[in-house]
Design an enzyme around this catalytic site. Structure first.
Site, PDB file in Angstrom:
ATOM      1  N   GLN A   1      -2.289   2.784  10.025  1.00 24.45           N
ATOM      2  CA  GLN A   1      -0.865   2.859   9.549  1.00 24.45           C
ATOM      3  C   GLN A   1       0.153   3.603  10.036  1.00 24.45           C
ATOM      4  O   GLN A   1       1.279   3.474  10.192  1.00 24.45           O
ATOM      5  CB  GLN A   1      -1.131   3.543   7.835  1.00 24.45           C
ATOM      6  CG  GLN A   1      -1.864   2.781   6.923  1.00 24.45           C
ATOM      7  CD  GLN A   1      -3.224   2.895   6.794  1.00 24.45           C
ATOM      8  OE1 GLN A   1      -3.950   3.221   7.742  1.00 24.45           O
ATOM      9  NE2 GLN A   1      -3.844   2.590   5.656  1.00 24.45           N
ATOM     10  N   ASP A  12      -1.785  10.901  -2.315  1.00 22.66           N
ATOM     11  CA  ASP A  12      -2.216   9.570  -3.436  1.00 22.66           C
ATOM     12  C   ASP A  12      -2.689  10.204  -4.787  1.00 22.66           C
ATOM     13  O   ASP A  12      -2.422   9.356  -5.649  1.00 22.66           O
ATOM     14  CB  ASP A  12      -3.327   9.044  -2.889  1.00 22.66           C
ATOM     15  CG  ASP A  12      -3.066   8.134  -1.773  1.00 22.66           C
ATOM     16  OD1 ASP A  12      -3.073   8.407  -0.633  1.00 22.66           O
ATOM     17  OD2 ASP A  12      -2.901   7.004  -1.982  1.00 22.66           O
ATOM     18  N   ARG A  15      -7.549  -0.537  -6.691  1.00 19.60           N
ATOM     19  CA  ARG A  15      -7.609   0.889  -6.044  1.00 19.60           C
ATOM     20  C   ARG A  15      -7.788   2.181  -6.625  1.00 19.60           C
ATOM     21  O   ARG A  15      -6.788   2.403  -7.442  1.00 19.60           O
ATOM     22  CB  ARG A  15      -6.649   0.863  -4.784  1.00 19.60           C
ATOM     23  CG  ARG A  15      -6.494  -0.371  -4.035  1.00 19.60           C
ATOM     24  CD  ARG A  15      -5.659  -0.042  -2.635  1.00 19.60           C
ATOM     25  NE  ARG A  15      -6.160   0.844  -1.490  1.00 19.60           N
ATOM     26  CZ  ARG A  15      -5.689   1.618  -0.795  1.00 19.60           C
ATOM     27  NH1 ARG A  15      -4.211   1.227  -0.536  1.00 19.60           N
ATOM     28  NH2 ARG A  15      -6.280   2.292   0.061  1.00 19.60           N
ATOM     29  N   ASN A  64      -5.400  12.432   0.027  1.00 18.77           N
ATOM     30  CA  ASN A  64      -4.356  11.648   1.068  1.00 18.77           C
ATOM     31  C   ASN A  64      -5.256  10.677   2.108  1.00 18.77           C
ATOM     32  O   ASN A  64      -6.557  11.165   1.929  1.00 18.77           O
ATOM     33  CB  ASN A  64      -3.618  12.351   1.701  1.00 18.77           C
ATOM     34  CG  ASN A  64      -2.161  11.566   2.247  1.00 18.77           C
ATOM     35  OD1 ASN A  64      -1.669  10.751   1.632  1.00 18.77           O
ATOM     36  ND2 ASN A  64      -1.948  11.747   3.335  1.00 18.77           N
ATOM     37  N   LYS A  65      -4.614  10.009   2.600  1.00 22.92           N
ATOM     38  CA  LYS A  65      -5.436   9.184   3.786  1.00 22.92           C
ATOM     39  C   LYS A  65      -6.427   9.931   4.559  1.00 22.92           C
ATOM     40  O   LYS A  65      -6.265  11.355   4.757  1.00 22.92           O
ATOM     41  CB  LYS A  65      -4.446   8.799   4.503  1.00 22.92           C
ATOM     42  CG  LYS A  65      -5.151   7.833   5.839  1.00 22.92           C
ATOM     43  CD  LYS A  65      -5.918   6.416   5.311  1.00 22.92           C
ATOM     44  CE  LYS A  65      -5.361   5.790   4.362  1.00 22.92           C
ATOM     45  NZ  LYS A  65      -6.221   4.855   3.647  1.00 22.92           N
ATOM     46  N   ARG A  92       0.922  -1.290   0.084  1.00 19.68           N
ATOM     47  CA  ARG A  92      -0.117   0.056  -0.093  1.00 19.68           C
ATOM     48  C   ARG A  92       0.746   1.329   0.004  1.00 19.68           C
ATOM     49  O   ARG A  92       2.014   0.994   0.194  1.00 19.68           O
ATOM     50  CB  ARG A  92      -0.834  -0.111   1.229  1.00 19.68           C
ATOM     51  CG  ARG A  92      -0.621  -0.639   2.481  1.00 19.68           C
ATOM     52  CD  ARG A  92       0.313   0.233   3.135  1.00 19.68           C
ATOM     53  NE  ARG A  92       0.271   1.716   3.425  1.00 19.68           N
ATOM     54  CZ  ARG A  92       1.033   2.476   3.634  1.00 19.68           C
ATOM     55  NH1 ARG A  92       2.123   2.092   3.796  1.00 19.68           N
ATOM     56  NH2 ARG A  92       0.812   3.666   3.750  1.00 19.68           N
ATOM     57  N   GLY A  93       0.240   2.571  -0.110  1.00 21.97           N
ATOM     58  CA  GLY A  93       0.979   3.610  -0.382  1.00 21.97           C
ATOM     59  C   GLY A  93       1.155   3.795  -1.887  1.00 21.97           C
ATOM     60  O   GLY A  93       1.594   2.782  -2.570  1.00 21.97           O
ATOM     61  N   ALA A  94       0.679   5.030  -2.194  1.00 20.30           N
ATOM     62  CA  ALA A  94       0.906   5.289  -3.682  1.00 20.30           C
ATOM     63  C   ALA A  94       1.892   4.902  -4.568  1.00 20.30           C
ATOM     64  O   ALA A  94       1.685   4.144  -5.390  1.00 20.30           O
ATOM     65  CB  ALA A  94       0.437   6.840  -4.002  1.00 20.30           C
TER      66      ALA A  94
HETATM   67  O1  MRU Z   1      -4.537   3.063   2.201  1.00 24.74           O
HETATM   68  P1  MRU Z   1      -3.082   3.375   1.873  1.00 24.74           P
HETATM   69  O2  MRU Z   1      -2.394   3.169   3.097  1.00 24.74           O
HETATM   70  O3  MRU Z   1      -2.622   2.940   0.613  1.00 24.74           O
HETATM   71  O4  MRU Z   1      -2.936   4.941   1.973  1.00 24.74           O
HETATM   72  C1  MRU Z   1      -1.593   5.680   1.941  1.00 24.74           C
HETATM   73  C2  MRU Z   1      -1.728   7.045   2.002  1.00 24.74           C
HETATM   74  O5  MRU Z   1      -2.531   7.685   2.075  1.00 24.74           O
HETATM   75  C3  MRU Z   1      -0.404   7.697   1.865  1.00 24.74           C
HETATM   76  O6  MRU Z   1      -0.214   8.898   2.639  1.00 24.74           O
HETATM   77  C4  MRU Z   1      -0.030   7.811   0.237  1.00 24.74           C
HETATM   78  O7  MRU Z   1      -0.488   7.120  -0.342  1.00 24.74           O
HETATM   79  C5  MRU Z   1       1.339   8.421   0.236  1.00 24.74           C
HETATM   80  S1  MRU Z   1       2.538   7.223   0.366  1.00 24.74           S
HETATM   81  C6  MRU Z   1       3.982   7.878  -0.024  1.00 24.74           C
END
Ligand code: MRU
Length: 342
Positions: free
Chosen positions: A194, A235, A87, A245-246, A44-46
């Site tokens: 997270q 994201d 996603r 973002n999250k 996970r994470g963009a």
């Molecule tokens: O749902 P996730 O854990 O994939 O969400 C991640 C985030 O929101 C991060 O802040 C974002 O992807 C940036 S990661 C460098």
């Protein structure tokens, strides 16, 4: 610790759903397994999602039996659709898939085995470049961090969310490496934690001072003067500088505004989506209610309760002090400064 690696013809992923209790790697041999790993957030994470998808497509290519370019492209398109359906919010996923497909479209050769090799090389490049971009983000971002600073971050935008080093945590790492006296406050980041599970773990591994707080404590800390800046990942950033973002990021940005604290977003250019004019066009993923009604398998809400579980929110550009990219720091008006990056 590596988020992902290519080993023996497989994509090896650090299973982030198991952290911090267990460091366990999963092997993906097929694109379907990569898609499942993205969907269930093993990865996970963009930027990490983008790189994993690139490898997913490379896996599909390597295993494809087509003998002519046309049918090879057809099956790649199907795999790309499958990976792209996992996603919806992080644009890096679509950016990486598009970049991979471009290799096939732009290569004049009709030799399928040559195309397969090129696709795998491209996936390696995407991963390697991400790491390099994060180091640059760190360098630029460090210039914004005072010698002593309390820094708030939300979710995990670290090594785990990328090819390594991280974006928001890249800025924090660079400041720490520069010898600055920093104290990181990590929002736990409900519902999937997270911040608690990943950011706190990652920073502790690197011996960067971190204090875990619940999401609702950030305002209190700001009022007490303990936070000098906030830095988060993204994201998707639209052409006007709105930032997805999250979930909970918007709340942090509003709190920063109220307390006169700079709110920074750190992201590589692969997270910037110039095809969208504003944040309300960003598709926001909604996830299952069980993520909210249970913690560690334990029910914490009455059965049958109605739940709303958007995984991301959008912070409007006027709350964003600056965006730290691998090509430099951009400031408002974002319509102009973001366009100048490309
Ligand atoms: O749902 P996730 O854990 O994939 O969400 C991640 C985030 O929101 C991060 O802040 C974002 O992807 C940036 S990661 C460098």
């Amino acid at each position: 610790m590596k988020t992902m690696d290519w080993y023996n013809g497989c994509l090896v992923l650090l299973d982030q759903t198991r952290l911090p209790a267990e460091v366990r790697y999963v092997r993906c041999k097929k694109p379907e397994e990569v898609a499942e790993a993205i969907k269930t957030m093993k990865v996970r994470g963009a930027p990490a999602i983008g790189a994993a998808a690139a490898y997913g497509l490379a896996l599909g290519a390597v295993q494809d039996n087509s003998t002519d370019k046309e049918s090879f492209i057809e099956s790649l398109q199907k795999i790309s659709e499958l990976l792209g359906s996992t996603r919806p919010t992080a644009v890096n996923l679509f950016w990486a898939l598009k970049r991979m497909m471009k290799v096939v479209y732009d290569t004049h050769s009709d030799d399928v085995s040559e195309l397969k090799e090129l696709l795998l090389q491209e996936a390696h490049k995407i991963l390697q470049e991400d790491l390099e971009m994060n180091r640059k983000i760190g360098e630029y971002g460090n210039s914004l961090v005072p010698r002593r600073a309390g820094i708030l971050t939300h979710c995990n935008a670290g090594a785990l969310a990328t090819a390594g080093y991280g974006t928001a945590l890249g800025v924090i790492r660079a400041a720490h490496e520069a010898g600055k006296q920093i104290q990181v406050f990590a929002d736990e980041t409900r519902p999937l934690l997270q911040g608690a599970r990943l950011t706190a773990w990652e920073l502790m591994q690197d011996k960067i001072p971190v204090t875990l707080i619940t999401d609702s404590m950030a305002g209190y800390l700001m009022k007490k003067g303990r936070i000098d800046l906030a830095v988060v990942g993204a994201d998707r950033i639209t052409g006007n500088g709105d930032v997805a973002n999250k979930i909970g990021t918007y709340t942090v940005a509003v709190l920063c505004k109220e307390h006169g604290i700079p709110f920074y977003v750190a992201a590589p250019v692969s997270t910037i989506d110039m095809t969208l004019a504003a944040g309300d066009e960003i598709p926001i993923e909604e996830r299952e209610s069980v993520e909210i009604t249970t913690i560690g398998g334990q029910e914490i809400a009455p059965r049958g309760v109605r739940v709303f579980n958007p995984a991301f929110d959008v912070t409007p550009n006027y709350l964003v002090t600056a965006i730290i990219t691998d090509r430099g720091i951009v400031r408002p008006p974002y319509e102009e400064s973001l366009r100048a990056l490309f």
